[in-house]
Design an enzyme around this catalytic site. Structure first.
Site, mmCIF file in Angstrom:
data_model
loop_
_atom_site.group_PDB
_atom_site.id
_atom_site.type_symbol
_atom_site.label_atom_id
_atom_site.label_comp_id
_atom_site.label_asym_id
_atom_site.label_seq_id
_atom_site.Cartn_x
_atom_site.Cartn_y
_atom_site.Cartn_z
ATOM 1 N N ASP A 232 -2.207 8.842 8.035
ATOM 2 C CA ASP A 232 -1.209 8.137 7.459
ATOM 3 C C ASP A 232 0.037 8.325 6.961
ATOM 4 O OD1 ASP A 232 -4.139 7.506 6.239
ATOM 5 O OD2 ASP A 232 -2.987 5.462 6.556
ATOM 6 N N LYS B 162 -7.761 9.614 6.025
ATOM 7 C CA LYS B 162 -8.968 8.177 4.827
ATOM 8 C C LYS B 162 -9.928 9.524 4.159
ATOM 9 C CE LYS B 162 -9.099 5.282 5.020
ATOM 10 N NZ LYS B 162 -8.568 4.416 3.318
ATOM 11 N N ARG C 216 0.840 -0.866 -0.344
ATOM 12 C CA ARG C 216 -0.139 -0.335 -0.008
ATOM 13 C C ARG C 216 0.570 1.067 0.173
ATOM 14 N NH1 ARG C 216 -5.200 0.283 3.982
ATOM 15 N NH2 ARG C 216 -6.171 2.064 2.022
HETATM 16 O O1 MRU Z 1 -7.516 2.415 4.468
HETATM 17 P P1 MRU Z 1 -7.045 2.514 5.917
HETATM 18 O O2 MRU Z 1 -8.418 1.986 6.294
HETATM 19 O O3 MRU Z 1 -6.249 1.709 5.959
HETATM 20 O O4 MRU Z 1 -7.462 3.950 6.385
HETATM 21 C C1 MRU Z 1 -7.190 3.946 7.872
HETATM 22 C C2 MRU Z 1 -7.100 5.877 8.149
HETATM 23 O O5 MRU Z 1 -6.920 6.305 7.231
HETATM 24 C C3 MRU Z 1 -6.796 5.920 9.231
HETATM 25 O O6 MRU Z 1 -7.584 7.188 10.308
HETATM 26 C C4 MRU Z 1 -5.438 5.981 10.197
HETATM 27 O O7 MRU Z 1 -4.187 5.374 9.674
HETATM 28 C C5 MRU Z 1 -4.839 6.225 11.494
HETATM 29 S S1 MRU Z 1 -4.848 4.772 11.779
HETATM 30 C C6 MRU Z 1 -4.155 5.830 13.388
#
Ligand code: MRU
Length: 377
Positions: A268, A279, A120
Site C-alpha cells: 500500500d 495488509k 482511507r
Molecule cells: O485493506 P485492503 O484490502 O485495501 O488491503 C489491500 C492490501 O493490503 C494489498 O496487499 C495492497 O493494497 C496491494 S494491492 C495490489
C-alpha cells in the site's frame, strides 16, 4: 476470465462489490465523488491501485456532476452506493453553493477532493491519483467546466489503462524470479480485484503461468477481512491456477516443512528507505520467510512509492472497526466487553525484503539509494 474491477459504463462508474464476493458477483454504480469515497471507505473497492483508479473516477464524476454533464436525475450527492440498479434511492447532502444550478464548480470540486482524500489513509495510490487529477484540472482551469470534466474523465480512463499496462510489465519481471514448479505464498489480495486488472502479486503469478511455468499458490486467509480466502482464492480458481488456502497461522508450519519456495505480496505504501506497508500480517510472513531463507518479494508499482515518507514508522496505519475482529458480518464469536484492536496494515522493514518488483525492473535489497536510482530512471 477477464476481471473488470472498475469500468466506465453509460456515464457512470461501476465497481464490483468486493464485500460480497465470492458468494455473489454484482456491480454497483457511482455518480459522485461522495459515493465513490464511501465505496472506498466501506471496501466495495479495495487494494491500493484500485483505490487510486476509483478516486480518479470520483474526481471526474464530480466534475461531470457539477458541470451538469450527467443525465437528468443522476449525480445527486449520495453518501452510499448511488445505485445497484436504476431504482435504488440515494441519501442526499446539500450541494455546495446552493441549488438550482448555481453550484460553484471550483468549491464543489475542492469538496470532492477533500472527501475522497479522507476515505482511507494508508494506500498512497489514493493521494497519488488525486494529485495527478488536480494537476490536470489546473492545466485546463481556464476552460469551461464541461471541457474540464471531459479532460478529467479522459485522465481517469488513462490511469485505468496505464494500471493494467504497469501490472503486465511488473508481472513479466516478477515471473522471471519464479522457478518452474514454485510454490508461492501470498498474503491478502493483490490481484485483478486490487487493481484495474491483472494484479500486482497475482499479476506475477498470471504472467508466470502465461510464460509456461507450472506454479502453485498458497493463499493466506488474511484475517480479519478475509481478502485471501474470499478474493485471492476466488481469482486463482477462476484462472485455474492451483491454489491452496491456509489460515494465517499455518504459514510458519508450511515453511518449516519446505513447502513454500517464495513469497510475493503487494503493498500500500513503500517509504523512501524501502520499508513496506501492506495488509496486517505481512510483517509476520516476512520474518518467517527470513528465518527459513525463503525469498520475500514485494510487487510494487512506482505509484506506491512515497518519497515524502523517510521510513515505515511514518506511514499512517488505518485502524478499522472492532466489529471486523469481533466476528464476521452478524455473527460475533468474541466475548462481549473484550477490548479489541484492528490495525489494518503493518510495516515490513526493508532489511526483510529480498526485492521490490516494479514496472521498471526488480530492485534487490531495496534501500534509500536503490529506490532513488529507480525513481530517477
Ligand atoms: O485493506 P485492503 O484490502 O485495501 O488491503 C489491500 C492490501 O493490503 C494489498 O496487499 C495492497 O493494497 C496491494 S494491492 C495490489
Amino acid at each position: 476470465m477477464k476481471i473488470e474491477t472498475l469500468r466506465w459504463f453509460n456515464n457512470r462508474l461501476e465497481m464490483i462489490d468486493q464485500r460480497i464476493l465470492p458468494a455473489a458477483f454484482e456491480y454497483l454504480s457511482y455518480y459522485t465523488a461522495h459515493s465513490v469515497a464511501e465505496g472506498i471507505r466501506s471496501m466495495v473497492v479495495r487494494g491500493a491501485p484500485a483505490i487510486g483508479v476509483a478516486a480518479a473516477y470520483g474526481v471526474a464524476l464530480e466534475a461531470l456532476r457539477l458541470s451538469q454533464l450527467l443525465p437528468p436525475g443522476r449525480g445527486k450527492v449520495g453518501m452510499g452506493v448511488d445505485s445497484v440498479n436504476d431504482s435504488t434511492p440515494t441519501l442526499t447532502l446539500p450541494l455546495q453553493g446552493g441549488g438550482n444550478g448555481s453550484v460553484d464548480f471550483n468549491a464543489g470540486m475542492e469538496t470532492g477532493f477533500t472527501v475522497l482524500a479522507a476515505s482511507r489513509p494508508t494506500a498512497v495510490n489514493l493521494f497519488w491519483a488525486l494529485q495527478r487529477m488536480r494537476k490536470v484540472w489546473e492545466s485546463v482551469a481556464t476552460q469551461t467546466p464541461q471541457q474540464v470534466a471531459q479532460r478529467l474523465l479522459a485522465e481517469a480512463h488513462e490511469i485505468l489503462a496505464e494500471d493494467i499496462r504497469i501490472n503486465k510489465a511488473m508481472g513479466a519481471h516478477g515471473a522471471a524470479l519464479l522457478k518452474d514448479g514454485a510454490r508461492v505464498l501470498t498474503h491478502c489480495n493483490a490481484g485483478a480485484l486490487a487493481t484495474a486488472g491483472w494484479g500486482t502479486a497475482l499479476g506475477v503469478f498470471r504472467s508466470a503461468v502465461e510464460a509456461g511455468k507450472k506454479i502453485s499458490v498458497i493463499a493466506d486467509e488474511t484475517r480479519p477481512f478475509l481478502q485471501g480466502a474470499r478474493l485471492t482464492a476466488w481469482e486463482m480458481v477462476q484462472e485455474s491456477i492451483p491454489v491452496t488456502l491456509i489460515t494465517d497461522n499455518m504459514a510458519g508450519h508450511l515453511m518449516a516443512h519446505g513447502e513454500i519456495d517464495a513469497v510475493v505480496v503487494g503493498t500500500d505504501r513503500v517509504a523512501a528507505n524501502g520499508d513496506v506497508a501492506n495488509k496486517i500480517g505481512t510483517y509476520m510472513v516476512a520474518v518467517l520467510a527470513k528465518r527459513h531463507n525463503i525469498p520475500f518479494y514485494v510487487a510494487c508499482p512506482l505509484s506506491t512509492i512515497d518519497l515524502n515518507i523517510a521510513s515505515g514508522k511514518d506511514i499512517p496505519i488505518e485502524e478499522r472497526s472492532v466489529e471486523e475482529v469481533k466476528g464476521f458480518r452478524d455473527y460475533h464469536w468474541a466475548a462481549e466487553g473484550v477490548k479489541i484492536r484492528n490495525p489494518a496494515f503493518d510495516v515490513t522493514p526493508a532489511e526483510l525484503v529480498t526485492g521490490l518488483i516494479t514496472e521498471k525492473g526488480v530492485v534487490l535489497q531495496p534501500d534509500v539509494q536503490g529506490i532513488r536510482t529507480l525513481m530517477r530512471q
